[in-house]
Design an enzyme around this catalytic site. Structure first.
Site, mmCIF file in Angstrom:
data_model
loop_
_atom_site.group_PDB
_atom_site.id
_atom_site.type_symbol
_atom_site.label_atom_id
_atom_site.label_comp_id
_atom_site.label_asym_id
_atom_site.label_seq_id
_atom_site.Cartn_x
_atom_site.Cartn_y
_atom_site.Cartn_z
ATOM 1 N N GLU A 1 0.830 -1.201 0.000
ATOM 2 C CA GLU A 1 0.000 0.000 0.000
ATOM 3 C C GLU A 1 0.866 1.253 0.000
ATOM 4 O OE1 GLU A 1 -3.914 -1.874 2.207
ATOM 5 O OE2 GLU A 1 -2.647 -0.530 3.350
ATOM 6 N N CYS B 1 3.319 8.531 0.951
ATOM 7 C CA CYS B 1 3.859 7.692 2.023
ATOM 8 C C CYS B 1 4.149 6.335 1.381
ATOM 9 C CB CYS B 1 2.790 7.596 3.108
ATOM 10 S SG CYS B 1 3.207 6.495 4.446
ATOM 11 N N CYS C 1 6.237 -6.322 7.889
ATOM 12 C CA CYS C 1 7.362 -5.765 8.664
ATOM 13 C C CYS C 1 7.789 -6.790 9.699
ATOM 14 C CB CYS C 1 6.953 -4.471 9.359
ATOM 15 S SG CYS C 1 8.312 -3.729 10.293
ATOM 16 N N CYS D 1 5.659 -4.366 15.967
ATOM 17 C CA CYS D 1 5.155 -3.510 17.045
ATOM 18 C C CYS D 1 3.700 -3.882 17.331
ATOM 19 C CB CYS D 1 5.263 -2.035 16.660
ATOM 20 S SG CYS D 1 6.961 -1.548 16.384
ATOM 21 N N CYS E 1 -1.310 6.367 9.624
ATOM 22 C CA CYS E 1 -0.102 5.675 10.069
ATOM 23 C C CYS E 1 -0.448 4.395 10.795
ATOM 24 C CB CYS E 1 0.668 6.535 11.049
ATOM 25 S SG CYS E 1 1.487 7.861 10.253
HETATM 26 N N1 SAH Z 1 8.813 1.262 10.502
HETATM 27 C C1 SAH Z 1 8.942 2.659 10.556
HETATM 28 C C2 SAH Z 1 8.153 3.386 9.518
HETATM 29 C C3 SAH Z 1 6.737 2.916 9.266
HETATM 30 S S1 SAH Z 1 5.580 3.167 10.559
HETATM 31 C C4 SAH Z 1 8.609 3.174 11.947
HETATM 32 O O1 SAH Z 1 8.037 2.438 12.727
HETATM 33 O O2 SAH Z 1 8.977 4.307 12.230
HETATM 34 C C5 SAH Z 1 5.246 4.909 10.457
HETATM 35 C C6 SAH Z 1 4.675 5.513 11.736
HETATM 36 O O3 SAH Z 1 3.372 4.997 12.024
HETATM 37 C C7 SAH Z 1 5.522 5.206 12.939
HETATM 38 O O4 SAH Z 1 5.754 6.314 13.744
HETATM 39 C C8 SAH Z 1 4.637 4.186 13.619
HETATM 40 O O5 SAH Z 1 4.959 3.996 14.896
HETATM 41 C C9 SAH Z 1 3.272 4.742 13.400
HETATM 42 N N2 SAH Z 1 2.187 3.819 13.737
HETATM 43 C C10 SAH Z 1 2.205 2.477 13.668
HETATM 44 N N3 SAH Z 1 1.024 1.955 14.093
HETATM 45 C C11 SAH Z 1 0.243 2.991 14.438
HETATM 46 C C12 SAH Z 1 -1.082 3.102 14.906
HETATM 47 N N4 SAH Z 1 -1.836 2.043 15.120
HETATM 48 N N5 SAH Z 1 -1.572 4.341 15.145
HETATM 49 C C13 SAH Z 1 -0.813 5.430 14.922
HETATM 50 N N6 SAH Z 1 0.431 5.391 14.450
HETATM 51 C C14 SAH Z 1 0.989 4.187 14.203
HETATM 52 FE FE1 SF4 Z 2 7.283 -2.108 11.563
HETATM 53 FE FE2 SF4 Z 2 6.878 -1.188 14.038
HETATM 54 FE FE3 SF4 Z 2 7.148 0.541 11.971
HETATM 55 FE FE4 SF4 Z 2 4.952 -1.031 12.224
HETATM 56 S S1 SF4 Z 2 5.607 0.598 13.602
HETATM 57 S S2 SF4 Z 2 6.095 -0.638 10.357
HETATM 58 S S3 SF4 Z 2 5.868 -2.927 13.059
HETATM 59 S S4 SF4 Z 2 8.694 -0.882 12.784
#
Ligand code: SAH
Ligand code: SF4
Length: 347
Positions: free
Chosen positions: A92, A105, A112, A116, A332
Site C-alpha cells: 500500500e 507515504c 514488517c 510492534c 499511520c
Molecule cells: N517502521 C517505521 C516506519 C513505518 S511506521 C517506523 O516504525 O517508524 C510509520 C509511523 O506509524 C511510525 O511512527 C509508527 O509507529 C506509526 N504507527 C504504527 N502503528 C500505528 C497506529 N496504530 N496508530 C498510529 N500510528 C501508528
Molecule cells: Fe514495523 Fe513497528 Fe514501523 Fe509497524 S511501527 S512498520 S511494526 S517498525
C-alpha cells in the site's frame, strides 16, 4: 536474456550500463528525464533516442507495470493505493494533499519483521524486502495515476526502511537526482523504529532525508512492551546514535510518539520524553493511536493527549498529528495489504 528493471538503476549505474552497451553515458540522463519527469514508460515514445537504440533498449530493459488493485479515497482527498507488484505481492501507498504539497507515504517492505504491538503492518507478519524498483515505482505509478507531480516523500508506509537499507538508499538517490524526481533531501523523511547500525550508516550518506525516530515510550520498560525490537536496540543504544547523527549532520530529528491509553500517556511519561527531546534538540510529534481492528489498544481521551502535549511543549517544539484518511484506514500504522497476510493477523 532476462530484461532488467530500469527503475532499479541509479543514474550512475545506468550510465555504466549504457557504456557497456556501446552508448554514450548521457543517454542515461535522457532516459531518466523521460521516465521520472515525464512519466513515459514506453521506450518507443522516447523520441530523442534513435530508432535502433529504442529497439535495443526494449530488448534489454523493462519497466514492469504496477497494477492498481484497489484505490480508496477519503473525504479529505487522501488516496490509498493497493498495488499488485509485477512479480507478486501487494503493498500500500498513500497520497496526501496539503495545498500545493503532494506527499506520498511509501512502503519499504512487504509486511514488517519488527512486529510492534499496535501496528497493523507489524502484526500482519513479514514477507520480504522491496527492491529499489518497487519503491521508486510507487511514486511513478501513483503520479501517473493522479496526473500531478508528487513533491514530498515519507518512508512511513509498510515496513522498516533501515532494515532494507541498500534498496532504500538507492531509491533516495533516484528520487533526489536532478534528472530523476528531483526532490530535495529536505522534502524526504525517513521514519525508523531505531535500527542503530542503520542510523550510524545514514549519518555518513551524501544524501540524507529528514530523520524521524519512532520512540513511543520514555523508558525501556514501557518500550519493551510495545516494540519487541527494543530488546535488541534499547533506548540506551539508540539515543547516543541519534546524538551522533545530529552532530555529524546538523539536521533536526523528529521524535514520533504514538500515544496509547494506559500505556504511555502519564504526566511522568511526558516529562521524561521532554527531557529526552531536549537532550536531542528534537521536536516531538504526538500521534494519537489509530485503533487497529483485532488489537486491544485505544487512544487516550482528548484531554489526556492535550495535557501530554502541553507538558512536552514547555521546553520542546511539539505537534499533535492529525491523521489524514482515517475512514479509509490510510493513517499511520493502518497499512496492511490484506489479501495474503490476513490469515496471519488472527492466528
Ligand atoms: N517502521 C517505521 C516506519 C513505518 S511506521 C517506523 O516504525 O517508524 C510509520 C509511523 O506509524 C511510525 O511512527 C509508527 O509507529 C506509526 N504507527 C504504527 N502503528 C500505528 C497506529 N496504530 N496508530 C498510529 N500510528 C501508528
Ligand atoms: Fe514495523 Fe513497528 Fe514501523 Fe509497524 S511501527 S512498520 S511494526 S517498525
Amino acid at each position: 536474456m532476462k530484461k532488467k528493471e530500469l527503475l532499479n538503476f541509479t543514474k550512475e549505474e545506468l550510465q555504466g550500463f549504457m557504456k557497456a552497451h556501446g552508448e554514450p553515458s548521457y543517454r542515461a540522463s535522457q532516459i531518466f528525464r523521460w521516465v521520472y519527469q515525464k512519466g513515459i514508460l514506453d521506450f518507443s515514445q522516447m523520441t530523442d533516442l534513435g530508432k535502433n537504440l529504442r529497439a535495443k533498449l526494449r530488448e534489454l530493459l523493462t519497466i514492469s507495470p504496477f497494477e492498481v488493485k484497489k484505490l480508496l479515497s477519503s473525504q479529505d482527498g487522501t488516496l490509498k493505493f493497493l498495488f499488485s507488484l509485477p512479480h507478486g505481492d501487494e503493498i500500500e501507498s498513500v497520497v496526501m494533499f496539503y495545498g500545493n504539497r503532494i506527499t506520498i507515504c511509501v512502503s519499504s517492505q512487504v509486511g514488517c519483521p519488527v512486529g510492534c504491538r499496535f501496528c497493523a503492518t507489524g502484526m500482519s507478519g513479514f514477507r520480504r524486502n522491496l527492491f529499489t524498483y518497487e519503491i521508486v515505482g510507487q511514486i511513478l505509478f501513483a503520479q501517473n495515476y493522479i496526473g500531478k507531480k508528487i513533491t514530498n516523500i515519507v518512508f512511513m508506509g509498510m515496513g522498516e526502511p533501515l532494515l532494507n537499507y541498500d534498496n532504500v538508499i538507492k531509491a533516495i538517490h533516484i528520487i533526489n537526482d536532478k534528472e530523476g524526481y528531483n526532490i530535495g533531501q529536505r522534502r524526504m523523511t525517513l521514519s525508523t523504529i531505531g535500527i542503530v547500525e542503520g542510523i550510524k550508516q545514514l549519518a555518513k550518506e551524501k544524501i540524507r532525508p529528514n530523520l524521524a525516530f519512532s520512540i513511543h515510550a520514555p523508558s525501556d520498560e514501557i518500550r519493551d512492551k510495545i516494540v519487541p525490537i527494543n530488546k535488541k536496540y534499547p533506548l540506551s543504544k539508540i539515543i547516543p546514535a541519534l546524538i551522533e547523527y545530529r552532530k555529524i549532520t546538523h539536521r533536526k530529528i523528529t521524535l514520533e510518539y504514538v500515544i496509547i491509553k494506559g500505556i504511555n500517556d502519564t504526566i511522568q511519561d511526558a516529562r521524561i520524553l521532554r527531557d529526552i527531546a531536549r537532550k536531542l534538540r528534537a521536536k516531538v510529534n504526538v500521534i494519537p493511536l489509530n485503533p487497529v481492528p483485532g488489537l486491544d489498544f485505544l487512544p487516550p481521551e482528548e484531554e489526556t493527549i492535550e495535557r501530554f502535549a502541553r507538558i512536552v511543549s514547555e521546553r520542546v517544539e511539539v505537534s499533535i498529528r492529525k491523521s489524514k484518511g482515517r475512514e479509509i484506514q490510510a493513517a499511520c500504522g493502518q497499512l496492511r495489504a490484506e489479501y495474503k497476510l490476513k490469515e496471519k493477523v488472527y492466528q
